[in-house]
Design a protein around this motif. Structure first.
Motif, PDB file in Angstrom:
ATOM      1  N   GLN A  29       0.844  -1.219  -0.094  1.00 30.37           N
ATOM      2  CA  GLN A  29       0.126  -0.150   0.070  1.00 30.37           C
ATOM      3  C   GLN A  29       0.668   1.319   0.062  1.00 30.37           C
ATOM      4  OE1 GLN A  29      -3.542   0.088   2.464  1.00 30.37           O
ATOM      5  NE2 GLN A  29      -2.951   2.187   3.206  1.00 30.37           N
ATOM      6  N   SER A  53      -4.582   6.662  -0.803  1.00 30.89           N
ATOM      7  CA  SER A  53      -3.726   5.395  -0.660  1.00 30.89           C
ATOM      8  C   SER A  53      -4.341   4.684  -1.760  1.00 30.89           C
ATOM      9  CB  SER A  53      -4.185   4.567   0.597  1.00 30.89           C
ATOM     10  OG  SER A  53      -5.461   3.988   0.763  1.00 30.89           O
ATOM     11  N   PHE A  54      -3.324   3.875  -2.353  1.00 34.75           N
ATOM     12  CA  PHE A  54      -3.386   2.914  -3.635  1.00 34.75           C
ATOM     13  C   PHE A  54      -3.030   1.657  -3.019  1.00 34.75           C
ATOM     14  CE2 PHE A  54      -3.309   7.004  -5.297  1.00 34.75           C
ATOM     15  CZ  PHE A  54      -4.282   7.007  -6.327  1.00 34.75           C
ATOM     16  N   ASP A  82      -7.047  -1.643  -4.564  1.00 38.43           N
ATOM     17  CA  ASP A  82      -8.236  -0.751  -3.931  1.00 38.43           C
ATOM     18  C   ASP A  82      -7.306   0.523  -4.007  1.00 38.43           C
ATOM     19  OD1 ASP A  82      -6.519  -0.320  -1.244  1.00 38.43           O
ATOM     20  OD2 ASP A  82      -6.544  -2.559  -1.782  1.00 38.43           O
ATOM     21  N   VAL A  83      -8.375   1.530  -3.796  1.00 38.03           N
ATOM     22  CA  VAL A  83      -8.169   2.900  -3.731  1.00 38.03           C
ATOM     23  C   VAL A  83      -9.041   3.641  -2.556  1.00 38.03           C
ATOM     24  CG1 VAL A  83      -9.722   3.766  -5.440  1.00 38.03           C
ATOM     25  CG2 VAL A  83      -7.889   5.154  -4.805  1.00 38.03           C
ATOM     26  N   GLN A  98     -13.993   5.121  -1.311  1.00 41.03           N
ATOM     27  CA  GLN A  98     -13.075   4.081  -1.719  1.00 41.03           C
ATOM     28  C   GLN A  98     -13.782   3.148  -2.688  1.00 41.03           C
ATOM     29  OE1 GLN A  98     -12.706   1.264   1.561  1.00 41.03           O
ATOM     30  NE2 GLN A  98     -14.656   1.776   2.560  1.00 41.03           N
TER      31      GLN A  98
END
Length: 205
Positions: A29, A53-54, A82-83, A98
């Motif tokens: 992450q 965050s990614f 995910d983001v 998200q």
């Protein structure tokens, strides 16, 4: 999936991981602003952090399981991306968004049943998106969309759902009330629509 019902626990039998193969899992992450400490993330910082965050994760096990009528074991693989965005836009107002995508093949950790036989999921693709807006640090309307497609026993099934709700934070995460209404959407494999209302009350002393 009209004739199959999800079983909320794994179905283990003698052909699951019969060679005692190790299972490998990992996650990466990247946070562009504030860091997130701890093993479990809050998911909603109520304005105390600014998060962009990614992430991506991988789960793998060789020869995870073999069916009774098969001599060759199948490898289990799952991966996800995910983001996450959680950022104050004004005093005590926070925008949270998200989304995630999950791809699974040959999992022995989830199964479905037709009432007679139990089958492991051969393929599963899932994605969801949700968002909320915290107002004055107290009220937070939220919305969510969820979609899942599975393949098991040569049969495809789809499940999709929309939901909306309202969170009331009395004292942050220590005391709050959450109400959500969820509606399953009709598609070509389902001729029914499940509806559900959830009420949660959380108090930490």
């Amino acid at each position: 999936m009209k004739d199959l019902a999800f079983v909320p626990f794994p179905c283990f039998f003698s052909l699951v991981n019969k060679n005692d193969m190790p299972r490998y899992t990992g996650r990466i992450q990247v946070n562009l602003k504030d860091a997130e400490e701890g093993f479990f993330y809050s998911g909603n910082y109520l304005g105390k952090k600014s998060i962009i965050s990614f992430g991506m994760g991988l789960d793998y096990q060789q020869d995870a399981y073999a069916t009774v009528d098969s001599t060759k074991a199948k490898d289990y693989t799952a991966w996800t991306v995910d983001v996450y965005f959680d950022h104050p836009v004004a005093a005590n107002n926070v925008l949270t968004l998200q989304g995630a995508y999950v791809d699974v093949k040959n999992t022995p950790f989830s199964s479905v049943t037709d009432g007679v036989n139990t089958y492991f999921l051969e393929k599963m693709k899932m994605y969801f998106a949700e968002g909320g807006f915290l107002i004055n640090g107290t009220w937070q309307p939220v919305a969510r969309y969820y979609y899942k497609k599975v393949e098991v026993g040569g049969v495809d099934g789809k499940i999709s759902e929309v939901a909306g709700g309202l969170n009331y934070y009395i004292k942050g995460h220590n005391a709050n009330i959450k109400v959500e209404y969820a509606q399953q959407l009709k598609d070509e494999t389902d001729d029914f629509k499940n509806k559900q209302i959830t009420v949660q009350c959380q108090i930490f002393i």
